[in-house]
Design an enzyme around this catalytic site. Structure first.
Site, PDB file in Angstrom:
ATOM      1  CG  HIS A 172      -6.123  -8.405   6.273  1.00 41.46           C
ATOM      2  ND1 HIS A 172      -5.914  -9.584   5.081  1.00 41.46           N
ATOM      3  CD2 HIS A 172      -5.483  -7.586   5.826  1.00 41.46           C
ATOM      4  CE1 HIS A 172      -5.221  -8.783   4.171  1.00 41.46           C
ATOM      5  NE2 HIS A 172      -4.909  -7.631   4.824  1.00 41.46           N
TER       6      HIS A 172
ATOM      7  CE  LYS B 229      -7.079  -5.051   2.570  1.00 41.68           C
ATOM      8  NZ  LYS B 229      -8.350  -4.669   3.193  1.00 41.68           N
TER       9      LYS B 229
ATOM     10  NE  ARG C 211      -0.773  -3.590  16.388  1.00 41.72           N
ATOM     11  CZ  ARG C 211      -1.162  -3.136  14.924  1.00 41.72           C
ATOM     12  NH1 ARG C 211      -1.991  -2.326  14.753  1.00 41.72           N
ATOM     13  NH2 ARG C 211      -0.402  -4.073  14.053  1.00 41.72           N
ATOM     14  CB  ALA C 212       4.292  -0.134  14.736  1.00 41.04           C
TER      15      ALA C 212
ATOM     16  NE  ARG D 210      -3.450  -0.565   2.496  1.00 41.27           N
ATOM     17  CZ  ARG D 210      -4.236  -1.032   3.525  1.00 41.27           C
ATOM     18  NH1 ARG D 210      -4.427  -0.334   4.406  1.00 41.27           N
ATOM     19  NH2 ARG D 210      -4.660  -2.244   3.428  1.00 41.27           N
TER      20      ARG D 210
ATOM     21  CG  ASN E 154       2.015  -3.989  10.352  1.00 38.16           C
ATOM     22  OD1 ASN E 154       3.101  -3.518  10.332  1.00 38.16           O
ATOM     23  ND2 ASN E 154       1.364  -4.779  11.364  1.00 38.16           N
ATOM     24  CB  THR E 155      -2.730   0.199   7.208  1.00 41.55           C
ATOM     25  OG1 THR E 155      -3.182   0.794   8.424  1.00 41.55           O
ATOM     26  CG2 THR E 155      -3.353  -1.469   7.159  1.00 41.55           C
TER      27      THR E 155
ATOM     28  N   GLY F  58     -12.389  -3.914  13.341  1.00 39.38           N
ATOM     29  CA  GLY F  58     -13.697  -4.286  12.626  1.00 39.38           C
ATOM     30  C   GLY F  58     -13.537  -5.181  11.600  1.00 39.38           C
ATOM     31  CG  HIS F  59     -10.488  -6.620   9.503  1.00 42.86           C
ATOM     32  ND1 HIS F  59     -10.550  -6.668   8.209  1.00 42.86           N
ATOM     33  CD2 HIS F  59      -9.833  -5.401   9.271  1.00 42.86           C
ATOM     34  CE1 HIS F  59      -9.828  -5.777   7.464  1.00 42.86           C
ATOM     35  NE2 HIS F  59      -9.353  -5.162   8.497  1.00 42.86           N
TER      36      HIS F  59
ATOM     37  CG  ASP G 130     -11.470  -3.030   1.676  1.00 47.67           C
ATOM     38  OD1 ASP G 130     -11.608  -2.466   2.659  1.00 47.67           O
ATOM     39  OD2 ASP G 130     -10.409  -3.662   1.415  1.00 47.67           O
TER      40      ASP G 130
ATOM     41  CG  ASP H  62     -13.109  -1.319   5.400  1.00 44.52           C
ATOM     42  OD1 ASP H  62     -14.108  -1.818   4.905  1.00 44.52           O
ATOM     43  OD2 ASP H  62     -11.926  -1.357   5.399  1.00 44.52           O
TER      44      ASP H  62
ATOM     45  CG  ASP I  29     -11.694  -5.376   4.538  1.00 43.21           C
ATOM     46  OD1 ASP I  29     -12.013  -4.472   5.008  1.00 43.21           O
ATOM     47  OD2 ASP I  29     -10.589  -5.701   4.270  1.00 43.21           O
ATOM     48  NE  ARG I  30     -11.382  -0.916   8.812  1.00 42.43           N
ATOM     49  CZ  ARG I  30     -10.594  -0.314   9.432  1.00 42.43           C
ATOM     50  NH1 ARG I  30      -9.858  -0.528  10.519  1.00 42.43           N
ATOM     51  NH2 ARG I  30     -10.723   0.757   9.022  1.00 42.43           N
TER      52      ARG I  30
ATOM     53  CG  MET J  29     -10.250  -2.466  18.991  1.00 37.22           C
ATOM     54  SD  MET J  29     -11.809  -2.995  19.915  1.00 37.22           S
ATOM     55  CE  MET J  29     -12.415  -1.237  20.084  1.00 37.22           C
TER      56      MET J  29
ATOM     57  CE  LYS K 296      -6.129  -3.094  16.542  1.00 39.03           C
ATOM     58  NZ  LYS K 296      -6.138  -2.290  15.467  1.00 39.03           N
TER      59      LYS K 296
ATOM     60  CB  SER L 101      -7.936  -0.734   3.254  1.00 38.24           C
ATOM     61  OG  SER L 101      -8.856  -1.236   4.280  1.00 38.24           O
ATOM     62  CG  HIS L 102      -8.431   1.946   7.091  1.00 39.54           C
ATOM     63  ND1 HIS L 102      -7.955   0.743   6.677  1.00 39.54           N
ATOM     64  CD2 HIS L 102      -7.694   2.720   7.782  1.00 39.54           C
ATOM     65  CE1 HIS L 102      -7.059   0.614   7.592  1.00 39.54           C
ATOM     66  NE2 HIS L 102      -6.539   1.797   8.209  1.00 39.54           N
TER      67      HIS L 102
END
Length: 789
Positions: A632, A441, A747-748, A343, A750-751, A652-653, A568, A566, A570-571, A650, A609, A431-432
Site C-alpha cells: 500500500h 501503519k 513473490r515474498a 508488524r 511483506n506482511t 483488495g486495496h 482494519d 479485512d 482498508d481492503r 490484487m 499480481k 490488518s488481516h
C-alpha cells in the site's frame, strides 16, 4: 568589621537607593506599561509598512504576470499549431496515401520521414489497431498505445504530449490517416524536445520577478525566472494543441498579515495611531518620561550583590554535559520492521516498551520536518489499547501533540490526517493477520513510510538516537461523523441495492454498515460486532474460505451483492448472488472505466499480481496502465510520482485520487462500487454487470509458509536461477512470467513469512501448463516445498 565590610554584609533590601526594594518598590507599572505598549504599536506600524510594500510588489508582479502567461501560452500554441499543420499536410501527400492504400508500409514510412525530417521516429499502422496493440502492451509501450487508442476513439489527431524523464524527454502524438472519409491507418510520431525548450527559453522573462512554468498534468517540465511565492496557486493556461499548460507565479515575498492592500494600509494607520496616542497619554498622565537619576540600575544591584562560591556538586554538574540521546532499553526484532509497515506478534516481538520507543522515534522524525501534530487510531484487537497508549506517550516525550481518535478503521486515521491538517498519523493495526499480531501503519508529512524510512526508525531505536523534548500534549477527538458525512455527501445511489456486509468482527463493523446505509443501500450486517479474537472467521477477504458465509448469506437473503472487509477496513472483497468471488483486479477494470470517463488519459496503477487482461481494459477506455510493486505504501508513493487517478492491488486495496484523497480505503471503494452498479443505464443486476467483466481462468492468492525471513532468501535465489521457455520474466516484485495466454507469479509477502503465488490463463489447459512450469522451477530450488497447487 570595617565600614566597607559592614555595608557589604547588609541585606540588599535594607539599603537605599541601591536595594531591590528601591528598584521594584518605586517602579510605576502603569507608566512603564504605557511606554511598552506605545513601543509595540510603533513597531507594528513599521512592520505593517514593510508588509504593505511587499504586498504592493506582489500585486504589481501578479498584474504583470497575467499578460506574460497569456503571451507565453499563445506563443507556444502557435508553435504547436505550425507543427500540427505540417503533419496534416504531410499526411495528405498523394504518394504517401498511395503507399498506405497499397499496404506498402515501408515505402510509406520512408516517404513520411522525408516529409517530416525533424521527426525522431515515425511508426505506421493499418486501420485495425486492436490486433497490433493487444499482442504485448509492455513491449509495445503503454504510453504510445494509449495515444493511438485516443486517436482511434476521437478519429482525429490527438494533442502533443511530453514523454520520458528529464534529459531524455520527447514530444509525441498519434493521428489517423484519412483519404477523404476512408481510413487508411494510423501513425505515431515522435519529435525531439529541444525545439520546444528553445521556444520556451526565448519567451520574455517575467517582469517584476516571479516564475514562468511549463507543466504537463502537474509535472514541471521547464521554468524561467526566480523563486516563486510559497503556496502560490495558478491553475495554468492550456497550451493549444498539446497536453501542456503555462503557469505564472508571483515572486517570493514574505507577506503574512493580509492579502488586501487597503487592509494593510489600515494596519499601518492603526499601529502608528495607537503608538502616538499612548505616548501622548503617558506624558499627559505621568509627566516627564525620563528616569530619576537616583534610581538604581540592574547592573548596580548585581554589582553590589554578594556572590556565593559555587558548590562542588554544581561545578561537577556544569562540567558534565547532558546526554543528547537515550539508550534503547529493550532488544528489537528487526524482522518486524517490514517493507511498508511494522508488524509482529504481541508479547514477544512487539511490546508496550517497543511501542513507546517507536513513538519517540516517529516524534523525532516529525520534529526534524517541523511537524508537531499527529493523529492516532487503533483497530479492534485486544492489544490495541495498550499499544496506542504507549505509542502516544512516546510521541509526547518527543514533544508532539497527539490526537487520539479511539478505535477506528485505518482509512479513518488517514482521513483524519487530512481533515485536521496534521499530515501525520499512525494506525495501530494487525490488518488481516491473526489475532496475536499487531502493528503500525505510519504517515509522516503526507508520506506513508516504507522500506528505507521504516529501517530508519529501527536504526534510531536500536542505536539509542531518541531525543526528549517538552511540550507534548494529548486530546481525544471523534471524526467518525465527519468521515460518514464527507462520503455520503458525495456518493448517493441512483437506485437502492440490498447488500450483505461481512466485517469479520473487525473494526470496520463500527463504520461500514452505517456508511452504506447513508449512501442509500439496504444493509444486512454479518459479523459486524467488533471482537478482536475474530471468533467467526479470519478477517482476510483475499482468502476465498473466509467468504463462504458471505456467499451463503447473499443467496439466502436475496441480496444484490456481498461485500467483505479485512481487520482494519482498508481492503475490499466482493461476491455475487451466484456465489462468484469477483477478484479485485476485475473490480479495478470497472473502477477504471468509470474514472476515465471524467479523467481521460489518466494513469491507472496495478500490482504485479493482477491479471494480464487488466492493461488492455484500461487502454480500451483511454487510460494509461502501469504495473508496480505490491504494497500500500509503495503504491501510494508511485501514485504521487505519476499523479495517477486510480490504483488497485490484487489483495483488495483500492486507491482513488479522483474525488478522494488517494489513500486505500475498502469502505470508500465499496461505496464507489455500489454507485457504479446502481447507475447502470440498463438497470442490469449487479451480478450481471460484474459477470460481463473480462475474465480468465485463475487461482486466488496461494501461500507457502516458510520460516521468518526464509521467504526473502528463497526469492533472492529464485530470481537468479530460474529459466522459463517462451515467457517474458519480470523481476519488479518477485518473479512474474508472462506468456501470450497467461502468467505466473511468486513473490515474498511483506506482511507474513509466506511465499505468495498466483496463476492465470485463458484456458484451463494453459493454466495447468503454467503451473507445471512453476512447479518444476520451485521444486528445483527447494525440493521439500509444500506446494498448494
Amino acid at each position: 568589621m570595617t565600614a566597607t565590610q559592614n555595608r557589604s554584609a547588609q541585606h540588599p533590601s535594607a539599603r537605599s537607593p541601591r536595594g531591590w526594594r528601591a528598584l521594584f518598590g518605586t517602579f510605576d507599572w502603569r507608566r512603564e506599561l504605557t511606554l511598552a505598549g506605545a513601543t509595540l504599536a510603533l513597531l507594528f506600524g513599521l512592520f505593517s509598512i514593510w508588509q504593505t510594500w511587499g504586498l504592493w510588489q506582489v500585486q504589481q508582479a501578479v498584474a504583470a504576470l497575467t499578460p506574460t502567461r497569456v503571451q507565453a501560452a499563445q506563443n507556444l500554441g502557435d508553435w504547436f499549431a505550425g507543427l500540427r499543420k505540417q503533419i496534416a499536410l504531410a499526411l495528405q501527400d498523394p504518394a504517401l496515401q498511395a503507399d498506405m492504400a497499397g499496404v506498402h508500409s515501408t515505402a510509406a514510412q520512408t516517404r513520411l520521414q522525408a516529409l517530416l525530417p525533424q521527426a525522431r521516429r515515425i511508426e505506421l499502422f493499418g486501420p485495425d489497431l486492436n490486433e497490433v496493440l493487444h499482442a504485448d502492451y509492455a513491449r509495445f509501450g503503454y504510453a504510445k498505445a494509449a495515444q493511438l487508442m485516443r486517436a482511434q476513439s476521437k478519429a482525429a489527431m490527438v494533442p502533443f504530449e511530453v514523454r520520458g524523464n528529464a534529459g531524455a524527454q520527447t514530444l509525441s502524438l498519434a493521428t489517423p490517416l484519412w483519404h477523404g472519409t476512408h481510413l487508411l491507418g494510423y501513425t505515431w510520431i515522435e519529435f525531439p524536445f529541444a525545439p520546444l525548450r528553445a521556444r520556451f527559453d526565448s519567451l520574455p522573462a517575467p517582469q517584476g520577478g516571479g516564475r514562468l512554468e511549463l507543466r504537463q498534468l502537474g509535472l514541471l517540465l521547464l521554468a524561467r525566472g526566480g523563486s516563486a511565492q510559497p503556496g502560490a496557486e495558478d491553475a495554468g493556461l492550456p497550451v493549444p494543441g498539446s497536453a501542456l499548460s503555462v503557469r505564472a507565479l508571483p515572486p517570493d515575498n514574505y507577506v503574512v498579515l493580509t492579502d488586501s492592500l487597503p487592509l494593510a494600509l489600515l494596519w499601518v494607520v492603526l499601529g502608528f495611531g495607537a503608538g502616538i496616542a499612548l505616548l501622548w497619554l503617558r506624558r499627559r498622565a505621568f509627566g516627564s518620561t525620563s528616569f530619576h537619576l537616583g534610581e538604581p540600575t540592574l547592573a548596580d544591584v548585581m554589582r553590589d550583590q554578594p556572590q556565593a562560591a559555587p558548590s562542588t556538586a554544581a561545578v561537577a554538574k556544569a562540567a558534565t554535559p547532558a546526554p543528547a540521546v537515550s539508550a534503547a532499553p529493550v532488544a528489537l526484532d528487526r524482522s518486524i520492521f517490514r517493507a511498508y509497515d511494522i508488524r509482529g506478534v504481541v508479547g514477544t516481538q512487539l511490546t508496550a516498551e517497543i511501542a513507546h520507543l517507536l513513538g519517540q522515534a516517529i516524534g523525532n522524525l516529525m520534529r526534524e520536518k517541523n511537524l508537531g501534530e499527529i493523529v492516532l487510531g487503533r483497530d479492534g484487537r485486544l492489544s490495541g489499547a495498550e499499544l496506542v497508549t504507549a505509542l502516544g506517550e512516546g510521541l509526547r516525550d518527543a514533544g508532539c501533540h497527539v490526537i487520539d481518535l479511539g478505535a477506528v478503521p485505518t482509512p479513518v486515521v488517514y482521513f483524519a490526517a487530512y481533515l485536521l491538517n496534521t499530515g501525520c498519523g499512525v494506525a495501530v493495526t494487525g490488518s488481516h493477520n491473526p489475532p496475536e499480531y499487531n502493528g503500525f501503519k505510519i504517515v509522516v508529512g503526507g508520506d506513508t513510510l516504507s522500506e528505507d524510512a521504516i529501517q530508519d526508525l529501527y536504526a534510531r531505536i536500536s542505536e539509542g538516537r531518541l531525543k526528549h523534548a517538552d511540550g507534548g500534549s494529548l486530546r481525544q477527538q471523534d471524526v467518525g461523523h465527519d468521515y460518514l458525512e464527507r462520503i455520503s455527501g458525495d456518493v448517493q445511489l441512483e437506485r437502492p441495492l440490498k447488500v450483505v456486509v461481512d466485517c469479520g468482527n473487525g473494526i470496520a463493523g463500527a463504520f461500514a454498515p452505517q456508511l452504506l446505509q447513508a449512501i442509500g443501500a439496504e444493509v444486512i450486517p454479518l459479523y459486524c460486532d467488533v471482537d478482536g479474537t475474530f471468533p467467526n472467521h479470519h478477517p482476510d477477504p483475499s482468502d476465498p474460505h473466509n467468504l463462504e458465509d458471505l456467499m451463503l448469506s447473499v443467496k439466502r437473503m436475496g441480496a444484490d451483492l456481498g461485500v467483505a472487509f479485512d481487520g482494519d477496513g482498508d481492503r475490499l472483497g466482493v461476491v455475487t448472488p451466484s456465489g462468484e468471488n469477483i477478484f479485485p483486479d476485475r473490480l479495478l477494470m470497472l473502477f477504471a472505466a468509470d474514472v476515465l470517463t471524467r479523467d481521460p488519459g489518466a494513469t491507472v496503477i496495478y500490482d504485479v499480481k493482477c491479471t494480464g487482461h487488466l492493461a488492455p481494459a484500461i487502454l480500451r477506455h483511454g487510460g494509461v496502465p502501469l504495473m508496480w510493486r505490491t504494497g500500500h505504501s509503495l503504491i501510494k508513493a508511485k501514485m504521487r510520482e505519476t499523479e495517477a487517478a486510480l490504483a488497485g492491488e490484487m489483495s483488495g486495496h483500492f486507491f482513488f485520487r479522483e474525488r478522494w484523497y488517494g489513500f486505500d480505503d475498502g469502505m470508500y471503494a465499496a461505496c464507489r462500487l455500489l454507485e457504479i452498479l446502481a447507475a447502470d443505464p440498463g438497470r442490469r443486476a449487479p451480478g450481471a454487470i460484474l459477470a460481463a467483466l473480462p475474465r480468465d481462468v485463475s487461482t486466488p492468492e496461494l501461500k507457502i509458509a516458510l520460516a521468518e525471513g526464509a521467504h526473502y532468501a528463497f526469492i533472492e535465489q529464485f530470481r537468479h536461477n530460474v529459466h522459463f521457455d517462451g515467457g517474458r520474466i519480470s523481476l519488479l516484485d518477485g518473479v512474474r512470467v508472462d506468456w501470450p495466454d497467461g502468467f505466473g507469479l511468486v513473490r515474498a509477502s511483506n506482511t507474513t513469512p509466506v511465499l505468495v503465488l498466483r496463476f492465470a490463463a485463458d484456458t484451463p489447459e494453459g493454466l495447468q501448463r503454467i503451473q507445471d512450469a512453476f512447479r518444476a522451477q520451485l521444486l528445483a530450488q527447494q525440493a521439500d516445498l509444500q506446494l498448494p497447487f
